[in-house]
Design an enzyme around this catalytic site. Structure first.
Site, PDB file in Angstrom:
ATOM      1  N   LEU A 135      60.701 -81.640  -3.583  1.00  0.00           N
ATOM      2  CA  LEU A 135      61.319 -82.701  -4.393  1.00  0.00           C
ATOM      3  C   LEU A 135      62.295 -82.044  -5.363  1.00  0.00           C
ATOM      4  CD1 LEU A 135      60.813 -85.843  -4.997  1.00  0.00           C
ATOM      5  CD2 LEU A 135      59.446 -85.028  -6.923  1.00  0.00           C
ATOM      6  N   HIS A 136      63.569 -82.351  -5.242  1.00  0.00           N
ATOM      7  CA  HIS A 136      64.499 -81.772  -6.222  1.00  0.00           C
ATOM      8  C   HIS A 136      65.771 -82.582  -6.421  1.00  0.00           C
ATOM      9  CE1 HIS A 136      66.718 -80.467  -2.651  1.00  0.00           C
ATOM     10  NE2 HIS A 136      67.750 -80.269  -3.454  1.00  0.00           N
ATOM     11  N   ARG A 137      65.969 -83.625  -5.582  1.00  0.00           N
ATOM     12  CA  ARG A 137      67.209 -84.402  -5.623  1.00  0.00           C
ATOM     13  C   ARG A 137      67.394 -84.992  -7.024  1.00  0.00           C
ATOM     14  NH1 ARG A 137      70.719 -83.105  -2.623  1.00  0.00           N
ATOM     15  NH2 ARG A 137      69.344 -82.791  -0.862  1.00  0.00           N
ATOM     16  N   ASP A 147      62.936 -84.728  -0.128  1.00  0.00           N
ATOM     17  CA  ASP A 147      64.231 -85.362  -0.367  1.00  0.00           C
ATOM     18  C   ASP A 147      65.362 -84.373  -0.079  1.00  0.00           C
ATOM     19  OD1 ASP A 147      64.000 -83.660  -2.550  1.00  0.00           O
ATOM     20  OD2 ASP A 147      64.073 -85.253  -4.074  1.00  0.00           O
TER      21      ASP A 147
END
Ligand code: UD1
Length: 349
Positions: A199-201, A272
C-alpha cells in the site's frame, strides 16, 4: 551510440536492469540516479541484487513536493545532458524522475525514448497519469509494453515512433523465477499460509480517511497478511496515529527476489501498485487491487485481478470468486529488452 538512462524510484531499477545490461554490449550508457528514492532498502539493494552497474551519477534530489522534487531533477539532468550530449535519453515508467528526464532532454533537442509508453489509468488525479501523458507527448520513441498502450497513444494522436516491444518486467521476472522457491520463506520469517499486501499510492495513504478505510479492508482479510511497508505509508501511519490491525504483520520493504518469493506463495495479493498486479498474476497468484482503475487491464482476464477500491465487501466478494482462465496474456515473451535496444539502434542509424 551514446545514451543517458534516467532512473530514480524503485520500479525503475527493475525496468532498467535488463535494458542496461543489453545496451552496454552495444552502446555507451551513462546511468543517472535522480536520488528520488534514497533509503538503502528502496534503492541500493536493487542495484546489488539485480547486478545493475552502480549509477554513474546520483543527483541526490531526495524528497519534496512535486514542484520542488521535479525542479531539482530538471536542473541536475539538464546539466548532465549538456555535458554528455547523448544520442538518446531513456526514461522509464511514470514517476517524477521520468517526467523530469523527458522534459529536460526534449527542451535541449535530445531524443527521448520512453520505456513503458502508452499506459493510462484514465485518472488525472494521479500524479503518475500526468507524468505519463506529458512524457509520451514529448518522446520520440514510444516503447509500448501492450497493444492496449499502442491504442491509447493512437487515440491521443501519437503514431510516429510507436513500437510494441513487450514488457521489460516480464524479462526480469522470468530471469529470476527459478529463485522463488518456497524453501526461502522460513528465512524470511514466513511459516504458515498467508496473504501478501502492499500500500503506497498517494490517494490511499495521504489522507486519514482513506488510510483508515484501507486498514479496515485489511482487517477484514480472512487470515494473516504480510505487508512490506513503503516509507510513505509508514510516515502517514505515524502522522495520523493509526496502527495495523491484529492480522496484519508489517515488515520493512523487501528486495526484488524476496518480494516475488512472498508473492509467489501467497494465497492472494492485495495491492495498489501497478507493477505488482502484473507480477502477481504472472506468477499465478490472484490479485485484488485497492484502486478503482488499472493501467494493466489484461490482468483482469479470467478474474485473476479484481478492482475493489477500498471497499471491504467487494474485496471479500472478489476473493471468493472462481478463476475462469488458466492465466493472463498480452505482456510479451520476456524479450522486450532485446527489442528496445534494436529499436534504439535502428532509429539511430
Ligand atoms: C514514487 C512514484 C510512484 C511509484 C513509487 C514506487 C511519483 C510521483 N511516484 O512514489 O509512481 O509507484 O515511487 O515506490 O514519482 N521516502 C523515504 N525514503 C525513500 C523514498 C521515499 O523515506 O527512499 C518517503 C519520503 O517521506 C517521501 C515519500 O516517501 O516524501 C514519498 O516518496 P516519493 O518518491 O515522493 O513518492 P513515492 O510515494 O515513493
Amino acid at each position: 551510440m551514446r545514451v543517458v538512462s534516467i532512473v530514480g524510484a524503485r520500479p525503475q531499477f527493475i525496468k532498467v536492469a535488463p535494458v542496461s545490461r543489453r545496451l552496454r554490449e552495444v552502446a555507451e550508457d551513462l546511468l543517472v540516479h535522480t536520488g528520488q528514492h534514497y533509503d538503502r532498502n528502496m534503492s541500493d539493494v536493487f542495484f546489488d541484487e539485480l547486478d545493475i552497474p552502480p549509477p554513474d551519477l546520483n543527483l541526490e534530489v531526495g524528497s519534496g513536493s512535486h514542484g520542488v522534487q521535479t525542479a531539482r531533477m530538471l536542473e541536475g539532468i539538464e546539466e548532465v545532458l549538456l555535458q554528455h550530449r547523448p544520442d538518446w535519453t531513456i526514461v522509464y515508467g511514470d514517476t517524477n524522475s521520468t517526467l523530469a528526464g523527458a522534459l529536460a532532454a526534449a527542451k535541449l533537442g535530445i531524443r527521448v525514448a520512453h520505456v513503458e509508453a502508452g499506459l493510462r489509468s484514465g485518472n488525472r488525479a494521479m500524479p503518475e497519469e500526468i507524468n505519463r501523458i506529458v512524457t509520451d507527448h514529448v518522446a520520440n520513441l514510444l516503447l509500448c509494453p501492450t497493444s492496449g498502450a499502442v491504442e491509447h497513444l493512437a487515440r491521443e494522436g501519437i503514431a510516429q515512433g510507436v513500437r510494441l516491444v513487450g514488457d521489460v518486467m516480464v524479462d526480469m521476472l522470468r530471469s529470476v523465477q527459478p529463485k522463488l522457491g518456497a524453501e526461502h520463506l522460513p528465512s524470511m520469517g514466513v511459516n504458515s499460509p498467508y496473504y501478501a499486501a502492499t500500500l503506497h499510492r498517494a490517494e490511499n495513504v495521504d489522507s486519514p480517511q482513506n488510510l483508515g478505510r484501507a486498514l479496515a479492508l485489511m482487517a477484514a482479510i480472512p487470515g494473516e497478511v504480510i505487508i512490506p511497508v513503503h516509507p510513505r505509508t509508514r510516515t502517514s501511519m505515524d502522522r495520523f496515529g493509526l496502527s495495523w490491525p491484529n492480522n496484519v504483520l508489517p515488515v520493512d520493504p523487501l528486495g526484488y527476489v524476496p518480494m516475488l518469493t512472498l508473492v509467489n506463495h501467497a494465497k492472494a495479493v492485495f495491492t495498489d501498485s501497478g507493477g505488482l498486479q502484473k507480477e502477481s498474476v504472472l506468477l499465478g497468484t490472484r490479485c485484488i487491487t485497492l484502486r478503482q482503475e488499472t493501467e494493466w487491464p489484461e490482468t483482469l482476464e479470467g478474474g485473476w485481478n479484481y478492482l475493489v477500491g477500498l471497499d471491504a465487501d467487494k474485496m471479500l466478494g472478489a476473493l471468493s470468486r472462481d478463476l475462469t482462465s488458466d492465466g493472463v496474456s498480452g505482456f510479451g515473451d520476456g524479450r522486450a529488452a532485446d527489442r528496445i535496444v534494436a529499436e534504439l539502434l535502428g532509429a539511430s542509424s
